[in-house]
Design a protein around this motif. Sequence first.
Motif, PDB file in Angstrom:
ATOM      1  N   ALA A 129     -12.327   7.543  -1.332  1.00 22.04           N
ATOM      2  CA  ALA A 129     -11.949   8.873  -0.870  1.00 22.04           C
ATOM      3  C   ALA A 129     -12.305   9.890  -1.935  1.00 22.04           C
ATOM      4  O   ALA A 129     -12.022   9.686  -3.118  1.00 22.04           O
ATOM      5  N   LYS A 130     -12.920  10.984  -1.512  1.00 20.67           N
ATOM      6  CA  LYS A 130     -13.188  12.122  -2.390  1.00 20.67           C
ATOM      7  C   LYS A 130     -12.324  13.261  -1.886  1.00 20.67           C
ATOM      8  O   LYS A 130     -12.468  13.689  -0.744  1.00 20.67           O
ATOM      9  N   VAL A 131     -11.427  13.719  -2.731  1.00 19.43           N
ATOM     10  CA  VAL A 131     -10.536  14.800  -2.329  1.00 19.43           C
ATOM     11  C   VAL A 131     -10.794  16.022  -3.193  1.00 19.43           C
ATOM     12  O   VAL A 131     -11.101  15.910  -4.376  1.00 19.43           O
ATOM     13  N   ALA A 142      -4.417  11.773  -7.656  1.00 20.93           N
ATOM     14  CA  ALA A 142      -5.155  10.575  -7.238  1.00 20.93           C
ATOM     15  C   ALA A 142      -4.199   9.454  -6.858  1.00 20.93           C
ATOM     16  O   ALA A 142      -4.403   8.753  -5.856  1.00 20.93           O
ATOM     17  N   ASP A 143      -3.131   9.286  -7.616  1.00 19.43           N
ATOM     18  CA  ASP A 143      -2.148   8.246  -7.305  1.00 19.43           C
ATOM     19  C   ASP A 143      -1.428   8.544  -5.989  1.00 19.43           C
ATOM     20  O   ASP A 143      -1.170   7.644  -5.196  1.00 19.43           O
ATOM     21  N   ALA A 148      -0.759   7.272  -0.227  1.00 22.44           N
ATOM     22  CA  ALA A 148      -0.782   7.680   1.186  1.00 22.44           C
ATOM     23  C   ALA A 148      -1.768   6.825   1.978  1.00 22.44           C
ATOM     24  O   ALA A 148      -1.478   6.404   3.103  1.00 22.44           O
ATOM     25  N   ILE A 149      -2.940   6.567   1.404  1.00 19.79           N
ATOM     26  CA  ILE A 149      -3.938   5.748   2.103  1.00 19.79           C
ATOM     27  C   ILE A 149      -3.447   4.307   2.221  1.00 19.79           C
ATOM     28  O   ILE A 149      -3.603   3.674   3.275  1.00 19.79           O
ATOM     29  N   ILE A 166     -10.304   6.440  -5.481  1.00 18.64           N
ATOM     30  CA  ILE A 166     -10.073   7.871  -5.278  1.00 18.64           C
ATOM     31  C   ILE A 166     -10.807   8.660  -6.354  1.00 18.64           C
ATOM     32  O   ILE A 166     -10.760   8.325  -7.533  1.00 18.64           O
ATOM     33  N   LYS A 167     -11.482   9.735  -5.914  1.00 17.69           N
ATOM     34  CA  LYS A 167     -12.074  10.704  -6.833  1.00 17.69           C
ATOM     35  C   LYS A 167     -11.491  12.063  -6.477  1.00 17.69           C
ATOM     36  O   LYS A 167     -11.487  12.456  -5.321  1.00 17.69           O
TER      37      LYS A 167
END
Length: 175
Positions: A129-131, A142-143, A148-149, A166-167
Amino acid sequence: MKRHPRRSTPATLTAVVLLTGCALVAVVAIQLILGQAPWISYRTVAEALHDARWSDLIPGVAGGVAVLLGLILLVAALLPGKLTVLPLQGELNSGASRRSYRSTLRAAASTVDGVAKAKVNLKRHKASAKVSTDRTNTAGLADAVREAIERRLDQINPAVRPTVKIKVHAARSRS
């Protein structure tokens, strides 16, 4: 339920090539029946093929191209592609489409406070995931997105649980 792709691209390309060849042969045959001059002369083709030697360049190149195309089609048919339906655990034969799986993980990432935009990519055993966020301090984001994912993955209960990567991209830089 179709879990693997149907290999429609190689099949379509093969069908188009064969259809083109058949249409050309049919047009030439109809022209010969009607007594018109054909687009391709049978005599010219027969003489060219009769005069060709296996040691010439043109038959070697044509044979090499035919072998290469055959190998490409064989590899495309034998290698497994991306799953179109990702299997879920349970007693029933159930699954989720790749698109809905990705969108539900993206929705889970987007619900985290501070996430402006999320994009999720699925690989074989990895969900990345890129947020994007408008925050300047991204500590802990990121945590929170990973949690959540992973909660959503617990709800979905996939047969093969992907590792989550996660990024975080902050729109504003620290000053």
